[in-house]
Enzyme design. Structure first.
Site, PDB file in Angstrom:
ATOM      1  N   GLN A 129      10.414 -18.747  -9.971  1.00 36.56           N
ATOM      2  CA  GLN A 129      10.222 -18.290 -11.351  1.00 36.56           C
ATOM      3  C   GLN A 129      10.358 -19.460 -12.324  1.00 36.56           C
ATOM      4  O   GLN A 129      11.319 -20.206 -12.294  1.00 36.56           O
ATOM      5  CB  GLN A 129      11.261 -17.196 -11.666  1.00 36.56           C
ATOM      6  CG  GLN A 129      11.109 -16.567 -13.023  1.00 36.56           C
ATOM      7  CD  GLN A 129       9.801 -15.781 -13.199  1.00 36.56           C
ATOM      8  OE1 GLN A 129       9.379 -15.044 -12.316  1.00 36.56           O
ATOM      9  NE2 GLN A 129       9.150 -15.959 -14.331  1.00 36.56           N
TER      10      GLN A 129
ATOM     11  N   ASP B   1       1.423 -17.675  -6.609  1.00 42.26           N
ATOM     12  CA  ASP B   1       1.225 -18.003  -8.029  1.00 42.26           C
ATOM     13  C   ASP B   1      -0.069 -18.797  -8.227  1.00 42.26           C
ATOM     14  O   ASP B   1      -0.551 -18.940  -9.346  1.00 42.26           O
ATOM     15  CB  ASP B   1       2.402 -18.865  -8.530  1.00 42.26           C
ATOM     16  CG  ASP B   1       3.412 -18.047  -9.332  1.00 42.26           C
ATOM     17  OD1 ASP B   1       3.054 -16.949  -9.785  1.00 42.26           O
ATOM     18  OD2 ASP B   1       4.547 -18.533  -9.504  1.00 42.26           O
TER      19      ASP B   1
ATOM     20  N   LYS C 206       9.324  -7.729 -10.643  1.00 43.44           N
ATOM     21  CA  LYS C 206       8.517  -8.097  -9.466  1.00 43.44           C
ATOM     22  C   LYS C 206       9.128  -7.482  -8.203  1.00 43.44           C
ATOM     23  O   LYS C 206       8.427  -6.890  -7.377  1.00 43.44           O
ATOM     24  CB  LYS C 206       8.436  -9.628  -9.331  1.00 43.44           C
ATOM     25  CG  LYS C 206       7.551 -10.253 -10.399  1.00 43.44           C
ATOM     26  CD  LYS C 206       7.681 -11.761 -10.499  1.00 43.44           C
ATOM     27  CE  LYS C 206       6.863 -12.281 -11.682  1.00 43.44           C
ATOM     28  NZ  LYS C 206       7.011 -13.718 -11.944  1.00 43.44           N
TER      29      LYS C 206
END
Ligand code: NAP
Length: 293
Positions: A96, A119, A52
């Protein structure tokens, strides 16, 4: 022969478009910024976070990779998120998953400013997706699956779609996206308590597998001419591979592919799209926060 849906190439095209949008924002003095927070040293999570961070930089975005010890407390993490919420150089924040066990992930998601929730897990974004509010930040993996269907001109209107898996990250938002007006599929969501899964999935024109079990869906599950999107990423032992393992999907590709109209491989299918959609979401969040809609 089935069409093998190339997630890598599709993600590269999406990233080119995102890079152009970033360049346009930069010409206005705005650099989109993403902060990725990782707790602990799970090797798979470290690899996702590296990837990422790398893509972010390649596209010209500001990237902050924050790696913290697994023992970081919930209150320390919430303090960091408050700092990132207030930081004008950061437009997207993600923590994460999975977090260490002592962390309350639901509370962490709620602590992220919904406008920076790239997200798409914050309850306000979940509700916005259900309400088909175009301002919703939508979870990246299902968004990537939908983008693949669009990129390969796979018709969804009136199609029978079966999503196997009901997680908040993949299954549920995938079902909502397929159901939404404009996509217009007729959607069934299956899970571990579904009886006669074979009969359910065999009805489908489109099957999305998000189960987390290697090679779980076989030829019997899929009808001739169906489209199969395999979200699964599973490590299986492989002494022939220098790493000692290889990645496989939730679908038994070799058995299923010959029956399909189109299918995603693993790796190289949905995986690259997830990161591409994260980049796109960060630019969208930046536009929203800076009033450059
Ligand atoms: P998850 O939270 O563990 O959810 C798995 C779902 O599969 C659950 O809803 C579960 O049902 C269902 N399931 C389990 N066993 C089943 C069975 N025997 N029959 C039917 N359904 C069954 O997993 P997830 O986070 O959604 O992830 C799913 C997979 O996608 C994993 O392999 C993950 O690594 C992968 N993934 C890939 C990406 C990517 O970028 N490509 C992103 C995210 C996840 P219950 O609800 O009844 O338990």
């Amino acid at each position: 022969m089935p069409v093998i849906i190339d997630g890598k190439a599709t993600a590269a095209r999406c990233n080119e478009e995102t890079a152009r949008e970033i360049a346009a924002l930069k010409s206005l003095g705005i650099t989109p910024g993403l902060a990725v927070v990782l707790l602990g040293d799970n090797p798979a999570s470290q690899a996702y976070v590296r990837s990422k961070d790398k893509t972010c930089r390649e596209l010209g975005m500001h990237s902050r990779k924050i790696e913290l010890p697994a023992a970081t407390s919930q209150s320390e993490l919430l303090r960091l998120l408050a700092e990132l919420n207030a930081d004008p150089s950061i437009h997207g924040i993600l923590v994460q998953s999975p977090c260490p066990q002592h962390i309350d992930e639901a509370a962490v998601v709620r602590a992220i400013d919904p406008r920076k929730d790239v997200d798409g897990f914050h309850p306000l974004n979940v509700a916005a997706l259900a309400m088909e509010d175009p301002s919703a930040l939508v979870p990246c993996t299902p968004l990537g699956c939908l983008e693949l269907l669009r990129a390969y001109d796979i018709p969804t209107r009136g199609a029978r779609a079966v999503v196997v898996g009901r997680s908040l990250i993949v299954g549920k938002p995938m079902a909502m996206l397929l159901l939404a007006k404009g996509t217009d599929a007729t959607v069934t969501v299956a899970h571990s308590r579904t009886s006669d899964l074979v009969a359910v999935t065999r009805e489908a024109d489109i099957v999305v597998a998000a189960i987390g079990r290697p090679h779980f869906l076989g030829a019997d599950h899929i009808r001739e001419g169906a489209v199969v999107i395999d979200v699964g990423i599973n490590r299986i032992d492989d002494p022939a591979d220098p790493r000692g393992y290889r990645l496989v999907g939730d679908v038994d590709f070799a058995a299923v592919a010959p029956k399909c109209r189109a299918i995603t491989p693993v790796p190289g299918g949905v995986g690259p799209m997830t990161i591409a959609m994260l980049m796109r979401n960060t630019v969208r969040a930046c536009r929203g926060l800076t009033g450059r809609k």
